[in-house]
Design an enzyme around this catalytic site. Structure first.
Site, PDB file in Angstrom:
ATOM      1  CE  LYS A  95      -4.595  -1.298   0.925  1.00 45.43           C
ATOM      2  NZ  LYS A  95      -4.514  -2.647   1.510  1.00 45.43           N
ATOM      3  CB  SER A 143      -9.207  -2.222   7.892  1.00 41.70           C
ATOM      4  OG  SER A 143      -8.534  -2.715   6.766  1.00 41.70           O
ATOM      5  CD  GLU A 180     -14.088 -11.908  -3.509  1.00 43.49           C
ATOM      6  OE1 GLU A 180     -13.993 -10.690  -3.301  1.00 43.49           O
ATOM      7  OE2 GLU A 180     -14.993 -12.409  -4.188  1.00 43.49           O
ATOM      8  N   GLY A 219     -16.402 -13.240   2.219  1.00 38.10           N
ATOM      9  CA  GLY A 219     -16.693 -11.964   1.557  1.00 38.10           C
ATOM     10  C   GLY A 219     -16.438 -12.065   0.069  1.00 38.10           C
ATOM     11  CG  ASP A 231     -17.253  -8.009  -2.217  1.00 38.68           C
ATOM     12  OD1 ASP A 231     -16.594  -8.642  -1.367  1.00 38.68           O
ATOM     13  OD2 ASP A 231     -16.809  -6.990  -2.780  1.00 38.68           O
ATOM     14  CB  SER A 290      -0.774  -8.229  -0.526  1.00 38.77           C
ATOM     15  OG  SER A 290      -1.523  -9.024   0.363  1.00 38.77           O
TER      16      SER A 290
HETATM   17  C1  LIG Z   1      -5.273  -3.648   1.274  1.00 36.07           C
HETATM   18  C2  LIG Z   1      -4.696  -4.988   1.232  1.00 36.07           C
HETATM   19  C3  LIG Z   1      -5.143  -5.947   0.312  1.00 36.07           C
HETATM   20  C4  LIG Z   1      -6.283  -5.677  -0.647  1.00 36.07           C
HETATM   21  O1  LIG Z   1      -5.974  -4.633  -1.557  1.00 36.07           O
HETATM   22  P1  LIG Z   1      -7.137  -3.882  -2.367  1.00 36.07           P
HETATM   23  O2  LIG Z   1      -6.417  -2.871  -3.188  1.00 36.07           O
HETATM   24  O3  LIG Z   1      -8.065  -3.271  -1.370  1.00 36.07           O
HETATM   25  O4  LIG Z   1      -7.823  -4.913  -3.172  1.00 36.07           O
HETATM   26  C5  LIG Z   1      -4.498  -7.169   0.285  1.00 36.07           C
HETATM   27  N1  LIG Z   1      -3.496  -7.461   1.131  1.00 36.07           N
HETATM   28  C6  LIG Z   1      -3.045  -6.577   2.048  1.00 36.07           C
HETATM   29  C7  LIG Z   1      -1.933  -6.980   2.943  1.00 36.07           C
HETATM   30  C8  LIG Z   1      -3.625  -5.315   2.124  1.00 36.07           C
HETATM   31  O5  LIG Z   1      -3.174  -4.446   3.022  1.00 36.07           O
END
Ligand SMILES: *Cc1c(COP(=O)(O)O)cnc(C)c1O
Length: 320
Positions: free
Chosen positions: A54, A79, A205, A209, A211, A305
């Site tokens: 992010k 969050s 996902e 959830g 969606d 991620s």
């Molecule tokens: C935010 C996040 C996601 C999901 O990313 P989106 O862009 O909201 O789809 C996945 N893994 C981690 C660790 C995140 O912080």
């Protein structure tokens, strides 16, 4: 009409973040390859600054502020990881940051956000609407709202992780990407179609959830209640409009995995690869393990991620 984000925007983002973001490692495991019968590469964003991809989108968005926007400041809701990403990026760029966080956000994420100098405002994620609170604060105080996924500059920044992956490993047969609101998946789709057009692209996902999967089938954005899952980074109630416009066009499918499968993947990451991955960060790999039969002999990419999880919670999840 939404302004469409393109791979050119990802290139612009890559240039903007390069002096500040880590170029994260791409890891492989011989043991995992033998077990799955595939050649799997992991793009490890748990090693990104503040511990998740992010930082890429947040820094790209803030670095495009005008001088007036910089002076007034940024507001966001998150969050967790986007909150830290905005707080750190704002500190690096000397921009005041206000962060709206759920009352039950993991303690490590709240602490980290405050540690980076962000001003934290708390709300109840099961009864209050964070987007409304964000818009109200933005209007009252003249702040610029940078949401966690529904923004062209955020999407472009998130796409730089996959761009680095393809630059490093070349073409892939399939790529598995965690999916919350869709910023990461949409950005990844732009890079994938530019750099490895034939690669099958999957969003993953939590089953609680789903969606995103339903939105893809239905052809319009499905809204759900906040899902109860250990994947706190994917507890989104709906995809963003900007990401969905890209996802519906470029993504092959959206898959789901259970919380138990996420824990199984956390365990493999810890024991085999010696890396700490947060539950949401395990979505991609959990789907690969579930789909292993169909991936034999393939070159498979996984976006890991993030790695932000309280150690006590990590231990509790692994022993549950
Ligand atoms: C935010 C996040 C996601 C999901 O990313 P989106 O862009 O909201 O789809 C996945 N893994 C981690 C660790 C995140 O912080």
């Amino acid at each position: 009409m939404l302004r469409s984000t393109t791979y050119q925007d990802v290139r612009g983002a890559a240039a903007r973040i390069a002096p500040y973001a880590h170029r994260t490692p791409v890891l492989r495991s011989r043991r995992i390859n033998e077990e799955l019968g595939a050649d799997v590469v992991f793009k490890c964003e748990n090693f990104q600054r503040m511990g998740a991809f992010k930082f890429r989108g947040a820094f790209n968005a803030l670095s495009r502020f005008t001088p007036d926007q910089r002076r007034a400041g940024v507001v966001t809701y998150s969050s967790g990881n986007h909150a830290q990403a905005i707080a750190l990026s704002a500190r690096l760029l000397d921009i005041p940051a206000t962060i709206i966080m759920p009352h039950d956000a993991p303690a490590s994420k709240v602490q980290a956000t405050k540690g980076y100098g962000g001003q934290v405002v708390v709300y109840d994620r099961y009864t209050e609407d964070r987007e409304e609170i964000g818009r109200a604060l933005a209007a009252e105080r003249g702040l610029t709202l940078i949401p966690p996924y529904d923004h062209p500059d955020v999407i472009a920044g998130q796409g730089t992780a996959a761009a680095e992956l393809f630059e490093e490993v070349g073409d892939l047969d399939a790529l598995f990407v965690p999916l919350g609101g869709g910023g990461l998946l949409a950005g990844t789709a732009l890079s994938t179609r530019a750099l490895s057009p034939g690669c099958a692209l999957y969003g993953v996902e939590p089953e609680a959830g789903d969606d995103g999967r339903r939105s893809l089938i239905q052809g319009s954005i499905v809204h759900i209640d906040t899902p109860r899952t250990i994947a706190d980074g994917a507890q989104t109630q709906h995809l963003g409009a900007h990401p969905f416009e890209i996802i519906r066009r470029e993504v092959n499918d959206v898959l789901t995995v259970t919380d138990a499968e996420l824990v199984g993947s956390m365990r493999v990451f810890g024991t085999v690869m010696k890396i700490i991955v947060e539950p949401t960060g395990c979505l991609g790999f959990a789907a690969v393990r579930r789909s292993a039969e169909g991936l034999r002999g393939r070159r498979v990419g996984v976006i890991v991620s993030g790695g932000n999880v309280d150690l006590d919670r990590y231990a509790a999840l692994l022993t549950s």
